[in-house]
Design an enzyme around this catalytic site. Structure first.
Site, mmCIF file in Angstrom:
data_model
loop_
_atom_site.group_PDB
_atom_site.id
_atom_site.type_symbol
_atom_site.label_atom_id
_atom_site.label_comp_id
_atom_site.label_asym_id
_atom_site.label_seq_id
_atom_site.Cartn_x
_atom_site.Cartn_y
_atom_site.Cartn_z
ATOM 1 N N GLU A 185 0.862 -1.180 0.000
ATOM 2 C CA GLU A 185 0.000 0.000 0.000
ATOM 3 C C GLU A 185 0.899 1.231 0.000
ATOM 4 O O GLU A 185 1.805 1.328 0.835
ATOM 5 C CB GLU A 185 -0.911 0.018 1.220
ATOM 6 C CG GLU A 185 -1.861 1.202 1.219
ATOM 7 C CD GLU A 185 -2.814 1.225 2.405
ATOM 8 O OE1 GLU A 185 -3.621 2.179 2.476
ATOM 9 O OE2 GLU A 185 -2.740 0.319 3.250
ATOM 10 N N ARG A 191 6.045 -13.140 9.674
ATOM 11 C CA ARG A 191 6.561 -11.807 9.396
ATOM 12 C C ARG A 191 7.892 -11.616 10.114
ATOM 13 O O ARG A 191 8.256 -12.385 11.011
ATOM 14 C CB ARG A 191 5.560 -10.734 9.821
ATOM 15 C CG ARG A 191 5.317 -10.654 11.318
ATOM 16 C CD ARG A 191 4.238 -9.644 11.645
ATOM 17 N NE ARG A 191 4.581 -8.329 11.151
ATOM 18 C CZ ARG A 191 3.706 -7.345 10.954
ATOM 19 N NH1 ARG A 191 2.423 -7.550 11.195
ATOM 20 N NH2 ARG A 191 4.095 -6.178 10.520
ATOM 21 N N LYS A 243 3.858 0.801 10.178
ATOM 22 C CA LYS A 243 3.921 2.027 9.377
ATOM 23 C C LYS A 243 3.343 3.212 10.148
ATOM 24 O O LYS A 243 3.816 4.338 10.030
ATOM 25 C CB LYS A 243 3.163 1.844 8.065
ATOM 26 C CG LYS A 243 3.942 1.148 6.968
ATOM 27 C CD LYS A 243 3.141 1.209 5.677
ATOM 28 C CE LYS A 243 3.838 0.487 4.552
ATOM 29 N NZ LYS A 243 3.044 0.516 3.311
#
Length: 566
Positions: A42, A269, A279
């Site tokens: 994104e 992850r 983020k």
């Protein structure tokens, strides 16, 4: 929990479970023997080291097995997205050494997604809900209690279609209506309890402008975009495992009779000690000026690691070392630092630099004399050759390399003791001069002219060797010493504390009274060097003519764990 660097199974067969899946699928000729992946960030921030793990998987396996990997921007929320991030993401992928086959955007599929939503409405599989998102969330129930059906769940399809079209014409305000998939409010999987698939957003989109007033949610856009593109393997991190049934559900409604469907698989992850990978948290650090931008060398962003002096090879080696598993955990930052030390040890040019200088005067060396000493560029790489470094009567040495009253086993300069000046002569300390405050301002020594490096007499052994730069030839420099940005080992676990409380006050030290050898006058930003006996550094782009600026990439040895594991 600390994460094992590789799983036992991976060690036995030499590949991750995901790579083995690719091997099996190609052998079974699934999806027409095609391998097609995608990296779908994104564009709402800069990529961090966690994204590098996904990049290496998506692009790396596609490259290894003659597949293709597309870059697809998940641009479904114009309130948080920006062209700046689009450009930065592409730069980071290129810097890591990967190439995409095509660039796509989720917005490329807005019309197809919109048409699919209309089809769901007409089929009674979606409806417009006029409740607030907060009330909808309350009605979802719990994993052990079924949800409560919306009062709008059974409204006529024609009414929902009319409202949905008017939502997209901008007739309703943000938050007043949503489009929900009509699935099962009693499902054990909470994601099946009539998920929101469209919401109203009136912020102009960075690509489509004001064409759309409704935007698809991630769970509605992601799988369908994979399907539209022809993706065969869709890899996500473990938090998306519970989303996979919904991913498959929408594709089942969408797909035609062709023998093809994308397959989602999840992996762990990347979590690093003393680092945040959110983020939102990273954006907070930037906006509140707690760091100096997204590429601050203390940030875990890819551009931050680049500016600090990390190399693509070191990041890839680190990710290869930790591997891909089905178990989340936290990896020691020391392992990433080990990877860059190994890479730079083999590549970085050795140069002389003094970052905490004190003057050394060799009293019996001629005042008007300058010699050029041969210095090896990299002892690990004979082909790297040598370069010359000027030697003179007045030198700078590290302040810690002199001690007036030294303890036993101190093998550097102290009155009456000899040391070798690296690639030059053996000198014997004769004393020092202090200022009124008692601080040493100048050290004195005498050299033995028969001990020049390379001469037969130079084989005389002394226990200490120190580095130096020539006072009249050295270049002034600023050196930035970076350390962990956070003091907490797992800052994301400190949910009750403000992120500012967790910042390491010593994460950046700027040393302005530093000197490097003259050969660095032609260095270019991002060039890598080993400052002998100090650490690995690179030239920062802040450098200007007459003012070189160096960032410490990593120390020569891991000191953090020794200090903090006592």
């Amino acid at each position: 929990m600390k994460e094992n660097t590789t799983s036992g199974d991976d060690n036995k067969r030499g590949v991750s479970f995901i790579e083995q899946m690719v091997i099996n699928d190609l052998a079974d000729k699934k999806n027409g023997s095609r391998l097609q992946t995608r990296f779908p960030p994104e564009p709402n921030g800069y990529l961090h080291i966690g994204h590098a793990k996904a990049i290496c998987l998506d692009f790396g396996l596609a490259e290894k097995y003659n597949g293709i990997c597309n870059l697809r921007f998940d641009d479904t929320n114009p309130t948080r997205e920006d062209v700046e991030y689009v450009d930065a993401i592409q730069d980071d992928i290129k810097w890591l050494g990967f190439k995409w086959t095509n660039v796509y955007y989720a917005s490329d599929y807005f019309q197809q997604l919109f048409d699919f939503a209309i089809e769901l409405i007409k089929n009674g599989q979606a409806y417009v809900d006029e409740q607030s998102s907060e009330l909808i969330a309350q009605q979802k129930g719990t994993p052990t209690q079924p949800g409560i059906e919306s009062p709008y769940r059974n409204r006529p399809a024609d009414d929902s279609l009319n409202l949905f079209l008017r939502m997209n014409r901008g007739e309703y305000e943000e938050g007043s209506m949503t489009l929900r998939a009509k699935i099962d409010m009693t499902s054990a999987n909470m994601h099946f309890r009539d998920p929101i698939i469209y919401r109203i957003i009136k912020t102009p989109h960075h690509r489509t402008g004001t064409k759309w007033k409704v935007y698809p949610m991630y769970d509605f856009a992601h799988g369908q975009s994979d399907y539209f593109e022809g993706v065969t393997h869709s890899w996500c991190t473990l938090e998306f495992e519970v989303h996979r049934p919904l991913y498959d559900y929408f594709i089942d409604l969408l797909k035609d009779d062709v023998d093809y469907r994308p397959r989602q698989t999840e992996f762990n992850r990347l979590n690093l000690t003393c680092t945040v990978m959110s983020k939102r948290k990273l954006l907070q650090l930037v906006k509140e000026h707690l760091v100096n931008g997204w590429d601050d060398p203390r940030m875990p962003t890819i551009c931050g690691f680049r500016r600090r002096g990390y190399t693509p090879a070191s990041i890839k080696a680190f990710i290869d070392k930790i591997g891909y598993t089905k178990f989340d955990g936290t990896v020691e930052m020391a392992l990433l630092e080990h990877a860059v030390r190994e890479d730079l040890n083999a590549k970085a040019r050795r140069i002389a630099a003094v970052i905490n200088p004190v003057k050394l005067t060799i009293t019996n060396y001629p005042e008007d004399r300058t010699e050029l000493m041969e210095s090896v560029n990299n002892p690990e790489d004979p082909s790297a050759g040598t370069h010359e470094i000027a030697f003179s009567r007045e030198l700078y040495i590290e302040r810690e390399d002199f001690m007036e009253n030294a303890p036993g086993k101190y093998y550097r300069l102290t009155p009456g003791q000899e040391v070798r000046l690296r690639c030059a002569y053996i000198v014997k300390c004769t004393g020092c001069r202090k200022n009124a405050a008692g601080e040493v301002e100048e050290v004195y020594a005498e050299y033995d002219p028969q001990t020049k490096s390379g001469m037969s007499e130079s084989n005389r052994k002394v226990k200490g060797t120190i580095h130096w730069v020539s006072v009249p030839h050295a270049l002034p420099a600023e050196v930035r010493i970076y350390d962990r940005l956070f003091t907490a080992e797992n800052p994301m676990d400190e949910k009750d504390r403000d992120i500012r409380e967790l910042l390491n006050p010593d994460s950046l030290k700027i040393l302005t009274d530093c000197y490097v050898e003259a050969d660095l006058a032609n260095a270019k930003p991002y060039d890598h060097f080993q400052f002998q006996r100090i650490g690995y550094f690179n030239l920062d782009p802040d450098s200007k003519e007459g003012k070189l600026v160096f960032n410490r990439t990593v120390s020569l040895k891991d000191t953090w764990n020794k200090i903090n594991k006592v």
